[in-house]
Design a protein around this motif. Structure first.
Motif, short mmCIF file in Angstrom:
data_model
loop_
_atom_site.label_atom_id
_atom_site.label_comp_id
_atom_site.label_asym_id
_atom_site.label_seq_id
_atom_site.Cartn_x
_atom_site.Cartn_y
_atom_site.Cartn_z
N GLU A 136 27.37 44.53 -22.43
CA GLU A 136 27.24 42.94 -22.11
C GLU A 136 26.36 42.91 -21.45
O GLU A 136 25.81 43.39 -20.45
N LYS A 171 26.44 34.99 -24.07
CA LYS A 171 25.36 35.34 -23.38
C LYS A 171 24.02 35.69 -24.04
O LYS A 171 24.03 36.32 -25.02
N HIS A 198 30.84 37.90 -24.96
CA HIS A 198 31.47 38.59 -24.08
C HIS A 198 32.77 38.75 -24.10
O HIS A 198 33.52 37.60 -24.69
#
Length: 276
Positions: A86, A104, A128
Motif C-alpha cells: 500500500e 491512494k 487500499h
C-alpha cells in the motif's frame, strides 16, 4: 449433470491493461487477490480504459510476490516496477462509472511512465483495504458485498463452449482474452454460465448475479490494439436483449479460498437465463 472443469484463471492487476493467466488464484470478497486494485485516472480523477484509449491493451503486467512489472508489448520501453505494498500517500476520491471511492496515488515515477507511453497525462491509483466500493445492491447477495476497480462485479465466468459457438459464426476466430474473464470452464453447453445461480468449488460458494453486457472493448485486438466491428456485430445477431449484448455471467463469492485450473465446479442451483 455435466462436469464443469476450470480451464483458465485470469488476474488483471491494473484495470484495463492486459491480464495474466494463472494456474491458481486466491478468492477474496472484492475479486481475486491482486485483481484490479490499481487503476489509471485522468486529470479529473476519472478512470480511463481501453474503450477510449485502445493502446492500453499493449501494456502487459507481470505479477511477482512483491511487485507488478509492466512492459510494452511492441515498443522498446524500459519496464515499470510497482510495489504491491500500500502506498504511503493520502487518499483521494476517484470516480469509476457511477461510483466514487477513495484511492491512494502510487508514485510520481508511475504517473510519468504511464503518461509517456499512453501519450496523455494520467496517474496510477491504488485501492487500499479501507477503501470500500459497494457492489450494485440491485444484484448483490449481501449488503456487505464489495468490488475492486472491476467494472461492476468481482468475478466474470465464461465457458469455452460459449466462445466456440461464437467462433463458428465469425469469419476469423478470436480468443478468450477479448472478454476478460476471471474464470473459464468447460464441460457444459454453450452459455451454461447464464443458468448458474449458485456454484461450489473447493469450499467456495459463488452466486451468478447478472449477465455481462459487452462493450467496444471486446473489439480491441489484445495483441495490436487495433479496433474492428467484431465480435459485437455477430453477437448482436443472437445475444442481444434490448440494447445490451450479453456474453458471460458476473459472479459474487460469499466465501474465500483458492481456485486452481482443473478444479470441478459443482452447480448447486440454476436459474432461467436472460436469453431463454
Amino acid at each position: 449433470m455435466s462436469n464443469l472443469i476450470i480451464t483458465a484463471l485470469y488476474i488483471y492487476p491494473i484495470k484495463s491493461l492486459s491480464g495474466i493467466e494463472v494456474a491458481k488464484a486466491k478468492v477474496e470478497s472484492r475479486g481475486f487477490q491482486n485483481d484490479r486494485r490499481f487503476m489509471l485516472v485522468d486529470e479529473n480523477n476519472q478512470f480511463i480504459t481501453q474503450r477510449k484509449y485502445a493502446k492500453m491493451a499493449l501494456l502487459q503486467p507481470e505479477l511477482t510476490t512483491t511487485e507488478i512489472i509492466v512492459r510494452h508489448k511492441t515498443e522498446a520501453v524500459s519496464p515499470l516496477k510497482i510495489s504491491l505494498d500500500e502506498p504511503n500517500t493520502s487518499p483521494e476520491m476517484v470516480t469509476i462509472w457511477d461510483d466514487t471511492c477513495p484511492a491512494k496515488p502510487v508514485s510520481t515515477e508511475a504517473d510519468e511512465w504511464f503518461s509517456a507511453v499512453l501519450g496523455m497525462k494520467c496517474r496510477l491509483m491504488y485501492m487500499h483495504d479501507d477503501s470500500i466500493r459497494q457492489a450494485d445492491q440491485r444484484y448483490a447477495i449481501n449488503e456487505t458485498d464489495k468490488v475492486s476497480f472491476a467494472d461492476g462485479y468481482p468475478y466474470l465466468m465464461i465457458s469455452e463452449e460459449s466462445l466456440a459457438q461464437l467462433n463458428e459464426k465469425l469469419n476469423e476466430s478470436i480468443d478468450m482474452r477479448r472478454f476478460r474473464p476471471s474464470i473459464v470452464f468447460k464441460g457444459g453447453k454453450a452459455h451454461e454460465e447464464d443458468e448458474i445461480r449458485r456454484v461450489f468449488c473447493n469450499g467456495i460458494e459463488m452466486f451468478g448475479v447478472k449477465p455481462c453486457a459487452r462493450c467496444v472493448m471486446t473489439t480491441v485486438n489484445p495483441d495490436t490494439s487495433e479496433k474492428g466491428k467484431e465480435p459485437l456485430k455477430t453477437l448482436s445477431s443472437y445475444r442481444q436483449v434490448g440494447n445490451k449484448i450479453l456474453f458471460g455471467e458476473n459472479f459474487i463469492a460469499t466465501s474465500e479460498g483458492e481456485l486452481k485450473v482443473g478444479y470441478l465446479l459443482k452447480v448447486l442451483e440454476r436459474k432461467e437465463p436472460d436469453l431463454a
